[in-house]
Motif scaffolding. Structure first.
Motif: not given
Length: 449
Positions: A188-192
C-alpha cells in the motif's frame, strides 16, 4: 471508432483496432444515406447524449484543500486529509464535512480523537487512493509524515472508515474512535495510485513510491520511483477489523509509466463491472502495449488514447446510462502529460469545451468534445464527488430528469503536487472552489475522428 476487447481469462490477448471497410456495398449505402439526408429523410439530431453544466457555489470561508480522500453521507461531503493552505500548502489535520444544500460546513481535528499514531498519519496524508463502498470508505497509501522514521514518505496503510460514525461524531461533537480500522503492508506504500473494485476484488493500480528526509545541511532530499505495477487483493472483514488476502501482483515492463495511465471503474456494456485503463502512449497500430499483460478473471479493458483526451490532473466524471447502455467519462481542464504544456498550465483556465470518452453497447469507443457554458476553473486536480455514492463505485443513471444534479467539484491545486523546495515547503497552494455538476440528456456532440 475503436473497438475494445474485454478481458475475461488469464490467456486472452488484447487488441484495439480500427475497423475500416471500404467495399462497394458500403460505398453504395453511403451514397444512398447522403441522398436521403438531402431529401430530409434522416434526422441526425435524434442522437441521444448528455450535456454538462457546472455551476459555482459560494460557501463562505470553505477551507482550501487538494489531494484528499472523500466520501458522502446523507447528502453531506466528508473530506479527509489532503493538503491545505496558501501560498504554500501544508498537512491537513482536520476532518471537513460539507452540507451543500445548507451552504455550511464543519471541521474537527483528528487529534481530538484518541487514535494511535498510524491512524493519525494516514488520516492526515495526501495523494491517497480511496473508494467508497456502501457505508465504508477505503483509503490506501498516500504521502505523509511517518513518526517511526521521522521522515516524509509514502504510507504502507489501508484504512477503512465507517462514514456514518465519523460524520455523526463531527456533527454531534463526540470523540468516539471506533470508526476506523487498518492494515499495514508495504504493497500500500504508494501515492497518486488508483483504488478500484470489481466484484469482490480490490485493485491498487500504479502510482509512485517516495521517501524524503533532511540531510546534514538541512536540505530536503527526495527519492521517488514509479511502481510500474498493480496489486489485486480481497479483504476478510468484520464490523471492527479487516484482514488482507493477497491475490496477485502484476508488474509492468520498464518502458511503462504510471503517469501515462488512467484507471477508471467502468460498467461495461455487458452489464458487468470492470476496469478500463486509458493510456496515452502510442504503439504500433493493432497492438497492445507489451508491458500491459493483465491476468485477471474480471473485465479489464484498454482504451488506447494516444493523447486525444488530456486526462492528467483533470476533473474526471464517469457515469453509466443503463437505458442507452453507454458508459461516459468527462474530463475537465486536464493536460496531455503530467507536467502540463504551456497552454495547459496550472493557471486559471476558462473552459468552453470538455472532452468525453463514450463506450456504447457494441463496445465501440468514441472520443468526443462538447461545448459547455463558459467556466472558470482555477488550477488543476479538482475532485468530483458524486451526489450519491453507489454500492459498487460506479455512478448509474436511469432517469431522464433534466437537468439532474449528479455531484460536486471541490478544491484544487495551483501546481503539480507534491513538488518541494529544498527547505521542505511546497510549490503549490490549495484552492477552495466549489461547484455543482448537472447533466441534461439529448445533445449533439462533435466526433473527434
Amino acid at each position: 471508432m475503436i473497438k475494445i476487447i474485454s478481458i475475461e481469462s488469464f490467456h486472452q490477448r488484447y487488441q484495439i483496432q480500427r475497423v475500416i471497410n471500404c467495399n462497394k456495398k458500403k460505398m453504395y449505402r453511403t451514397l444512398i444515406i447522403l441522398l436521403m439526408l438531402c431529401l430530409g429523410k434522416i434526422n441526425l439530431s435524434a442522437q441521444k447524449d448528455y450535456s454538462l453544466k457546472v455551476v459555482k457555489n459560494e460557501i463562505k470561508d470553505l477551507p482550501q484543500v487538494h489531494s484528499y480522500a472523500n466520501g458522502i453521507y446523507d447528502g453531506k461531503l466528508l473530506i479527509i486529509g489532503g493538503r491545505t493552505g496558501s501560498p504554500s500548502s501544508y498537512i491537513n489535520f482536520d476532518l471537513i464535512l460539507i452540507d451543500p444544500e445548507a451552504d455550511k460546513f464543519w471541521q474537527k481535528s483528528i487529534e481530538t480523537y484518541a487514535l494511535k499514531p498510524s491512524f493519525i498519519e494516514h488520516l492526515s496524508s495526501s495523494n491517497t487512493a480511496s473508494i467508497q463502498i456502501g457505508n465504508y470508505l477505503y483509503i490506501a497509501g498516500g504521502l505523509g509524515y511517518r513518526v517511526d522514521q521521522d521522515a516524509f514518505g509514502t504510507l504502507p496503510y489501508l484504512t477503512r472508515i465507517d462514514i456514518k460514525k465519523v460524520c455523526e461524531s463531527i456533527l454531534y461533537g463526540s470523540n468516539n474512535d471506533d470508526f476506523i480500522c487498518q492494515i499495514e503492508n508495504e504493497i500500500f506504500a504508494s501515492m497518486e495510485s488508483s483504488l478500484l473494485k470489481s466484484k469482490d476484488d480490490f485493485y491498487l493500480i500504479g502510482g509512485f513510491n517516495m521517501k524524503g528526509n533532511f540531510n546534514k545541511e538541512g536540505e530536503l532530499e527526495i527519492v521517488q520511483s514509479d511502481l510500474k505495477q498493480y496489486n489485486a487483493f480481497t479483504l476478510n472483514e468484520t464490523e471492527f477489523s479487516i484482514e488482507l488476502d493477497m491475490l496477485d501482483e502484476i508488474k509492468y515492463k520498464e518502458e511503462s509509466s504510471s503517469s501515462s495511465i488512467k484507471a477508471i471503474s467502468y460498467r461495461l456494456p455487458n452489464a458487468k463491472n470492470g476496469i478500463v485503463f486509458i493510456q496515452n502512449e502510442e504503439h504500433i497500430t493493432g497492438t497492445t502495449p507489451d508491458w500491459f499483460k493483465i491476468e485477471s478473471d474480471h473485465s479489464i479493458s484498454i482504451i488506447q488514447n494516444q493523447g486525444k483526451v488530456p486526462f492528467s490532473h483533470a476533473v474526471t466524471i464517469p457515469f453509466y446510462d443503463n437505458i442507452d447502455r453507454k458508459m461516459y467519462t468527462y474530463f475537465l481542464g486536464g493536460c496531455n502529460e503530467f507536467l502540463c504544456y504551456e497552454k495547459q498550465s496550472y493557471t486559471n483556465n476558462t473552459l468552453n469545451e470538455v472532452d468525453v470518452i463514450v463506450v456504447n453497447e457494441d463496445e465501440e469507443v468514441s472520443f468526443q468534445s462538447e461545448m459547455i457554458d463558459e467556466l472558470l476553473l482555477q488550477g488543476k486536480d479538482g475532485i468530483f464527488i458524486p451526489v450519491n455514492q453507489p454500492s459498487d463505485g460506479i455512478l448509474e443513471l436511469s432517469s431522464d430528469a433534466n437537468p439532474k444534479l449528479i455531484g460536486y467539484i471541490y478544491g484544487g491545486s495551483t501546481a503539480p503536487s507534491p513538488m518541494f523546495y529544498s527547505d521542505g515547503t511546497t510549490v503549490d497552494s490549495a484552492l477552495n472552489q466549489f461547484f455543482e455538476v448537472y447533466i441534461t440528456k439529448e445533445r449533439i456532440v462533435n466526433q473527434k475522428f
